[in-house]
Write a protein that holds these residues in place. Structure first.
Motif, PDB file in Angstrom:
ATOM      1  N   PRO A 305      -9.490   1.871   4.907  1.00 60.27           N
ATOM      2  CA  PRO A 305      -8.529   2.988   4.891  1.00 60.27           C
ATOM      3  C   PRO A 305      -8.650   3.821   6.162  1.00 60.27           C
ATOM      4  O   PRO A 305      -9.677   3.761   6.854  1.00 60.27           O
ATOM      5  CB  PRO A 305      -8.951   3.793   3.658  1.00 60.27           C
ATOM      6  N   PRO A 306      -7.644   4.610   6.470  1.00 61.95           N
ATOM      7  CA  PRO A 306      -7.786   5.543   7.601  1.00 61.95           C
ATOM      8  C   PRO A 306      -8.959   6.478   7.322  1.00 61.95           C
ATOM      9  O   PRO A 306      -9.236   6.798   6.165  1.00 61.95           O
ATOM     10  CB  PRO A 306      -6.456   6.310   7.605  1.00 61.95           C
ATOM     11  N   PRO A 307      -9.627   6.948   8.347  1.00 64.43           N
ATOM     12  CA  PRO A 307     -10.728   7.886   8.105  1.00 64.43           C
ATOM     13  C   PRO A 307     -10.201   9.174   7.479  1.00 64.43           C
ATOM     14  O   PRO A 307      -9.072   9.584   7.721  1.00 64.43           O
ATOM     15  CB  PRO A 307     -11.294   8.117   9.512  1.00 64.43           C
ATOM     16  N   GLY A 308     -11.031   9.795   6.656  1.00 62.44           N
ATOM     17  CA  GLY A 308     -10.605  10.994   5.940  1.00 62.44           C
ATOM     18  C   GLY A 308     -10.871  12.267   6.721  1.00 62.44           C
ATOM     19  O   GLY A 308     -11.796  12.356   7.524  1.00 62.44           O
ATOM     20  N   ASP A 309     -10.030  13.277   6.455  1.00 61.81           N
ATOM     21  CA  ASP A 309     -10.250  14.620   6.990  1.00 61.81           C
ATOM     22  C   ASP A 309      -9.976  15.564   5.818  1.00 61.81           C
ATOM     23  O   ASP A 309     -10.634  15.456   4.792  1.00 61.81           O
ATOM     24  CB  ASP A 309      -9.324  14.860   8.188  1.00 61.81           C
ATOM     25  N   VAL A 310      -9.009  16.450   5.931  1.00 66.06           N
ATOM     26  CA  VAL A 310      -8.628  17.271   4.782  1.00 66.06           C
ATOM     27  C   VAL A 310      -8.036  16.375   3.691  1.00 66.06           C
ATOM     28  O   VAL A 310      -8.266  16.563   2.503  1.00 66.06           O
ATOM     29  CB  VAL A 310      -7.609  18.344   5.201  1.00 66.06           C
ATOM     30  N   GLU A 311      -7.267  15.399   4.096  1.00 67.30           N
ATOM     31  CA  GLU A 311      -6.678  14.391   3.207  1.00 67.30           C
ATOM     32  C   GLU A 311      -7.052  13.012   3.731  1.00 67.30           C
ATOM     33  O   GLU A 311      -7.638  12.869   4.811  1.00 67.30           O
ATOM     34  CB  GLU A 311      -5.147  14.526   3.168  1.00 67.30           C
ATOM     35  N   GLN A 312      -6.706  12.003   2.962  1.00 65.13           N
ATOM     36  CA  GLN A 312      -6.921  10.625   3.416  1.00 65.13           C
ATOM     37  C   GLN A 312      -5.722   9.783   2.986  1.00 65.13           C
ATOM     38  O   GLN A 312      -5.798   8.973   2.077  1.00 65.13           O
ATOM     39  CB  GLN A 312      -8.218  10.046   2.839  1.00 65.13           C
ATOM     40  N   LYS A 313      -4.605  10.021   3.632  1.00 65.32           N
ATOM     41  CA  LYS A 313      -3.374   9.332   3.298  1.00 65.32           C
ATOM     42  C   LYS A 313      -2.971   8.403   4.432  1.00 65.32           C
ATOM     43  O   LYS A 313      -3.604   8.381   5.489  1.00 65.32           O
ATOM     44  CB  LYS A 313      -2.250  10.349   3.019  1.00 65.32           C
ATOM     45  N   THR A 314      -1.891   7.659   4.210  1.00 66.34           N
ATOM     46  CA  THR A 314      -1.366   6.820   5.280  1.00 66.34           C
ATOM     47  C   THR A 314       0.139   6.703   5.151  1.00 66.34           C
ATOM     48  O   THR A 314       0.696   6.790   4.056  1.00 66.34           O
ATOM     49  CB  THR A 314      -2.001   5.424   5.278  1.00 66.34           C
ATOM     50  N   GLU A 315       0.796   6.542   6.289  1.00 68.26           N
ATOM     51  CA  GLU A 315       2.240   6.357   6.284  1.00 68.26           C
ATOM     52  C   GLU A 315       2.543   4.873   6.176  1.00 68.26           C
ATOM     53  O   GLU A 315       1.771   4.026   6.614  1.00 68.26           O
ATOM     54  CB  GLU A 315       2.881   6.906   7.557  1.00 68.26           C
ATOM     55  N   HIS A 385      -1.827   6.492  -2.012  1.00 64.52           N
ATOM     56  CA  HIS A 385      -2.266   7.406  -0.948  1.00 64.52           C
ATOM     57  C   HIS A 385      -1.243   7.504   0.175  1.00 64.52           C
ATOM     58  O   HIS A 385      -1.597   7.599   1.337  1.00 64.52           O
ATOM     59  CB  HIS A 385      -3.606   6.913  -0.380  1.00 64.52           C
ATOM     60  N   LEU A 386       0.022   7.495  -0.185  1.00 64.51           N
ATOM     61  CA  LEU A 386       1.057   7.464   0.855  1.00 64.51           C
ATOM     62  C   LEU A 386       1.554   8.853   1.229  1.00 64.51           C
ATOM     63  O   LEU A 386       1.620   9.755   0.401  1.00 64.51           O
ATOM     64  CB  LEU A 386       2.238   6.619   0.387  1.00 64.51           C
ATOM     65  N   THR A 387       1.909   8.993   2.473  1.00 64.10           N
ATOM     66  CA  THR A 387       2.665  10.147   2.944  1.00 64.10           C
ATOM     67  C   THR A 387       3.906   9.601   3.634  1.00 64.10           C
ATOM     68  O   THR A 387       3.880   8.495   4.181  1.00 64.10           O
ATOM     69  CB  THR A 387       1.857  11.001   3.931  1.00 64.10           C
ATOM     70  N   ALA A 388       4.980  10.342   3.578  1.00 59.57           N
ATOM     71  CA  ALA A 388       6.236   9.876   4.186  1.00 59.57           C
ATOM     72  C   ALA A 388       6.825  10.975   5.055  1.00 59.57           C
ATOM     73  O   ALA A 388       6.756  12.164   4.715  1.00 59.57           O
ATOM     74  CB  ALA A 388       7.229   9.471   3.106  1.00 59.57           C
ATOM     75  N   THR A 389       7.415  10.586   6.166  1.00 59.27           N
ATOM     76  CA  THR A 389       8.078  11.537   7.050  1.00 59.27           C
ATOM     77  C   THR A 389       9.322  12.089   6.373  1.00 59.27           C
ATOM     78  O   THR A 389      10.116  11.331   5.812  1.00 59.27           O
ATOM     79  CB  THR A 389       8.473  10.834   8.364  1.00 59.27           C
ATOM     80  N   ASN A 390       9.492  13.400   6.420  1.00 58.63           N
ATOM     81  CA  ASN A 390      10.705  13.988   5.859  1.00 58.63           C
ATOM     82  C   ASN A 390      11.923  13.501   6.630  1.00 58.63           C
ATOM     83  O   ASN A 390      11.890  13.372   7.847  1.00 58.63           O
ATOM     84  CB  ASN A 390      10.619  15.516   5.913  1.00 58.63           C
ATOM     85  N   GLN A 391      13.005  13.243   5.897  1.00 61.27           N
ATOM     86  CA  GLN A 391      14.214  12.724   6.528  1.00 61.27           C
ATOM     87  C   GLN A 391      15.018  13.847   7.182  1.00 61.27           C
ATOM     88  O   GLN A 391      14.938  15.005   6.778  1.00 61.27           O
ATOM     89  CB  GLN A 391      15.086  12.025   5.488  1.00 61.27           C
ATOM     90  N   THR A 392      15.791  13.460   8.180  1.00 57.68           N
ATOM     91  CA  THR A 392      16.671  14.417   8.869  1.00 57.68           C
ATOM     92  C   THR A 392      18.030  13.764   9.094  1.00 57.68           C
ATOM     93  O   THR A 392      18.204  12.573   8.863  1.00 57.68           O
ATOM     94  CB  THR A 392      16.091  14.829  10.241  1.00 57.68           C
ATOM     95  N   LYS A 393      18.964  14.547   9.615  1.00 52.69           N
ATOM     96  CA  LYS A 393      20.275  13.993   9.957  1.00 52.69           C
ATOM     97  C   LYS A 393      20.201  13.092  11.176  1.00 52.69           C
ATOM     98  O   LYS A 393      21.038  12.217  11.354  1.00 52.69           O
ATOM     99  CB  LYS A 393      21.270  15.128  10.251  1.00 52.69           C
ATOM    100  N   ASN A 394      19.217  13.332  12.031  1.00 49.14           N
ATOM    101  CA  ASN A 394      19.194  12.626  13.315  1.00 49.14           C
ATOM    102  C   ASN A 394      17.752  12.372  13.759  1.00 49.14           C
ATOM    103  O   ASN A 394      17.319  12.839  14.814  1.00 49.14           O
ATOM    104  CB  ASN A 394      19.950  13.436  14.372  1.00 49.14           C
ATOM    105  N   THR A 395      17.017  11.638  12.947  1.00 48.89           N
ATOM    106  CA  THR A 395      15.616  11.357  13.259  1.00 48.89           C
ATOM    107  C   THR A 395      15.489  10.580  14.562  1.00 48.89           C
ATOM    108  O   THR A 395      14.609  10.857  15.392  1.00 48.89           O
ATOM    109  CB  THR A 395      14.974  10.572  12.118  1.00 48.89           C
TER     110      THR A 395
END
Length: 433
Positions: A305-315, A385-395
């Motif tokens: 897994p990615p190394p942990g800090d405050v959280e340990q998530k991955t995209e 343990h997933l995190t996702a980028t918030n969507q936008t109109k023009n990413t």
């Protein structure tokens, strides 16, 4: 994942390497017809790669057998897919099912170009607990509509060279999703021991895969990552976010344990360097596995897994399809998407070994098979343990501004914070669409 012409080169290549090797995402099709199709008991299908002979083709054929429907696969588009897609939708005769760049889902949704699948979900009373929650909800729009469909995802993990760890006397990373002995400090300390300037051997590579922007900022305590939840603000210049990106950048600029940015601009160079034993640890997607399996024969490698800090998530990169609002056979299109996300469909897609099916039971079959990586099951565990980028109109428009600007920081010429603060007004203007 994303599509060809507007895609970040680095991110696209990371995914494409695996997808091409596995042949997973190419257009397949039960009958391979070049055009036409659809009709009363059929539908048309468009992807951006050839898939004949791969698991997606097998899954579609299984759907045809089960449903009695015919799937006509249109010729794969290898270049300018987004232009092709826009043209087909604007022309009023799009395929019934289309692959879509995940960065385009919000924009096309706001334009009213995509069919809302929520009524089908409700009508069929589909048990959505069978899906990986974070990725399943990716196409959900602010108004509650569900305008695309995720078939699978490619989590990012740390790929590491087991032999180099043992030669340097460095403890191996955890084999479960744990930060015990695997914090950012532990990762950096290991990278130092694994770096050998005389051999041009680097301990780590983090900042080349653009998925690190979301993963490492959230793990450092960011509440939003790159963009605000409503998609109107560029939050990457925030304090926590800048600290995270600067930490990754300093692996090169201060610690000298990561390859200089200037030597990473060649296509696929990161995988080649890892396969040559020049990089000991690499942050990369599941889609890298097929390439490494084919290229690496003389040393042992694994994932952690990615190394942990405050959280340990991955995209995770997501593999997304949509039904255009003007599709002629929306019911059949829904039936195909539903099958591909089922346990049966997911088990077929899993055979490609390049992504995790969204169906949790199918993903659970992801287990060691005698080949590296030994702990491949961590890709399935990543669903928790997933995190996702918030969507936008023009990413894409935003990324075309801030990512090239970051080159100055990655080349150790300016601090990350200075670069992002300077580019922030332009990015937020772009986010207005």
């Amino acid at each position: 994942m994303t599509q060809l012409s507007d895609l970040s080169r680095r991110r696209f290549l990371a995914g494409l390497t695996g997808m091409t090797a596995a042949g997973l995402l190419a257009g397949c099709g039960g009958n391979g017809s070049a055009s036409g199709g659809g009709g009363k008991n059929g539908l048309t299908f468009l992807n951006w790669e050839q898939v004949k002979g791969n698991p997606l083709e097998q899954a579609i054929q299984a759907f045809e057998k089960e449903s009695g429907s015919q799937v006509t696969v249109q010729p794969a588009v290898t270049q300018e897919y987004d232009t092709k897609m826009r043209t087909l939708i604007a022309g009023g005769s799009p395929p019934d099912v289309m692959r879509i760049n995940d960065d385009f889902v919000r924009g096309f949704s706001e334009q009213g170009a995509l069919l809302d699948l929520r009524p089908y979900l409700d009508k069929d009373k589909l048990d959505t607990s069978q899906f990986a929650k974070e990725t399943f909800e990716f196409p959900k729009q602010p108004d509650g509509s569900h305008t695309a469909w995720v078939l699978g995802y490619q989590p990012r993990l740390i790929f590491y060279n087991v032999d180099l760890f043992k030669q340097a006397g460095v403890p191996l990373p955890p084999t479960t999703w744990s930060s015990d002995g695997w914090t950012w400090a532990d990762f950096q300390a290991a990278a130092k021991k694994l770096t050998d300037p005389a051999k041009k051997q680097y301990g780590a590579l983090v900042y080349l895969d653009t998925g690190y922007e979301q993963t490492f900022t959230v793990n450092h305590g960011s509440q939003t990552g790159i963009f605000s939840p409503d998609g109107t603000q560029f939050t990457l210049p925030g304090a926590k976010e800048v600290e995270a990106l600067q930490w990754a950048t300093d692996l090169t600029c201060k610690e000298k344990v990561q390859p200089p940015w200037s030597v990473l601009q060649q296509d696929n160079v990161q995988n080649q360097m890892f396969a040559q034993g020049k990089i000991a640890m690499m942050f990369a997607t599941f889609g890298t596995v097929p390439y490494l399996r084919s290229a690496m024969k003389d040393f042992t490698w694994d994932v952690a897994p990615p190394p942990g800090d405050v959280e340990q998530k991955t995209e995770s990169s997501v593999i997304v399809f949509c039904v255009p609002k003007k599709a002629k056979n929306p019911d059949a299109a829904w039936s195909l998407l539903k099958y591909l996300a089922s346990e049966d469909g997911g088990k077929i897609l899993l055979q490609g070994g390049a992504f995790t099916p969204i169906n949790l039971k199918a993903a659970a079959a992801l287990a060691p098979d005698g080949k590296a990586p030994e702990h491949i099951g961590l890709f399935a565990e990543a669903a928790k343990h997933l995190t996702a980028t918030n969507q936008t109109k023009n990413t894409i428009g935003a990324r075309e501004l801030y990512r090239p600007a970051l080159d100055t920081a990655y080349n150790c010429e300016k601090p990350v914070g200075d670069v992002l603060q300077q580019i922030k007004p332009q990015v937020e203007t772009a986010l207005k669409g």
